[in-house]
Write an enzyme that holds these catalytic residues in place. Sequence first.
Site, PDB file in Angstrom:
ATOM      1  N   HIS A 151       0.830  -1.216   0.000  1.00 45.02           N
ATOM      2  CA  HIS A 151       0.000   0.000   0.000  1.00 45.02           C
ATOM      3  C   HIS A 151       0.861   1.261   0.000  1.00 45.02           C
ATOM      4  CE1 HIS A 151      -3.249  -2.781   1.201  1.00 45.02           C
ATOM      5  NE2 HIS A 151      -2.338  -3.285   2.012  1.00 45.02           N
ATOM      6  N   SER A 273      14.664  20.871 -16.936  1.00 47.23           N
ATOM      7  CA  SER A 273      13.437  21.630 -17.124  1.00 47.23           C
ATOM      8  C   SER A 273      13.776  22.884 -17.910  1.00 47.23           C
ATOM      9  CB  SER A 273      12.855  22.005 -15.763  1.00 47.23           C
ATOM     10  OG  SER A 273      12.038  23.155 -15.875  1.00 47.23           O
ATOM     11  N   LYS A 279      16.144  21.443 -11.833  1.00 47.54           N
ATOM     12  CA  LYS A 279      15.462  20.166 -12.040  1.00 47.54           C
ATOM     13  C   LYS A 279      16.305  19.140 -12.787  1.00 47.54           C
ATOM     14  CE  LYS A 279      11.684  19.188 -11.262  1.00 47.54           C
ATOM     15  NZ  LYS A 279      10.400  19.619 -11.803  1.00 47.54           N
ATOM     16  N   GLU A 286       9.430   7.820 -16.463  1.00 49.38           N
ATOM     17  CA  GLU A 286       8.024   8.186 -16.676  1.00 49.38           C
ATOM     18  C   GLU A 286       7.517   7.625 -18.001  1.00 49.38           C
ATOM     19  OE1 GLU A 286       7.288  12.514 -15.203  1.00 49.38           O
ATOM     20  OE2 GLU A 286       9.416  12.322 -15.614  1.00 49.38           O
TER      21      GLU A 286
END
Length: 453
Positions: A151, A273, A279, A286
């Site tokens: 979980h 970024s 970043k 992803e």
Amino acid sequence: MSRFAEPQDPVFREMNTSLGFDRRLWRQDIRGSRAHARMLAARGIIGEDDLAAILRGFEQIEGELERGEFPFEPDDEDIHMAVERRLTALVGDPGARLHTARSRNDQVATDVALWVGEATERAVTAIETLMGALIDVAQAHRDWPMPAYTHLQRAQPVYLAHHLLAYVWMLERDRARFRFAGEQALRRMPLGAGALAGVNFDTDRTMTAAELGFGEPAPNSIDAVSNRDFVLDYLSAAATCATHLSRLGQEIVQWASEEFGFLTLPDAWSSGSSLMPQKKNPDCAELLRAKAPRIVGHLQALHGVIHALPLTYNKDLQEDKEHLFDAADTIEQALAAAAGMISGATFRADRMAAAAADELLAATDLADALVQRGVPFRQCHAIVGGLVREAVESGRTLSQLSDEELTARSEHLGPWIRELLEPLSLLERKQSQGGTASARVTEQLTLARALLA
Ligand code: ARG
């Protein structure tokens, strides 16, 4: 003269033509045609001189396609017609004899099957590369504790190697699925089924099957031209494999965040970024996550194409290819990217160890220790649950609870629990087969390596 008095409407022609994507089948098409021509000559259906001319023509066509110099023409509907047209232009009548005892229906099914056979081999190789990368990274981090989750809540500590090896076993099943798809593709050869009913010539399909590497000629000509199950099998293997990679991608995204801080990705597998200079984004991980539904979509689409499709060949079946090709490109890329990214990742022992040192991860072990002292498990569960609540509510860890607080909960508790709360002792007690204790992980690494032997 032909059956048609009018040219095709340009919109229909655009819709009907598959050359834009099925040119990828040219190697399989030439391979299948060479085998067919040799068989026709062996059976005296065409002459030896015809065969020689056909093979000479293919020699040249192969070179043209290889070099990107093949003169495609606007009327070429698909790769099969383009190659045959060119052959006839080059060698004349012998080229025009090639399509004897064959139809594009058995031809295309054969070419796609050969393509799937090769694609499954590439997928198996790419899977093995990723398995090897995971095993190497696991080996290098054999005794690095980290929390494992249920979980997405910290559950029990494990070694990083144990966690990474979980993916190796998933991939081993994926490899078996791809191998199965390859076997299905090459099991029964469609070629020689003709349009659907067989052909009016005394062909030797055993000869072509042997040359092309199929197990046997398909025994039913109707099934032969209607069957695309091997494409479904490939897509299904790819969909499950991509779904596994999406789980790996998601874990890497989490681990690369400062909140987890379990790993740093190599620059070569990260992006910046355009706005925020600080970043370093896990775009590759992803994308691994997002490629899976794309491949699942291809599987679903082909199920839709074949759903309720009457026998035998229908043009609907032309819609198998873009799904197949895109799925193959996508899964091969995703497997290579996963291997590169995981090999280059730097794991952060301090952050993982700190998270694994959370004493609440010892709750199950504490309950088990009470069981060993004769307390029924359900009571142990409740006793330890109460302890955890007391610790959490008073902002302390379990080992900071006083001896009096411990014995107030149960006469069976005592100072002995503090030793048990050490993360390493938790890990090393998981001695059962397939467990995370180092001896078991070492054993597992050997088993995993054997998968690649
Ligand atoms: N381009 C077609 C396909 O990919 C080839 C078979 C065409 N056969 C036919 N009878 N129209 O399925």
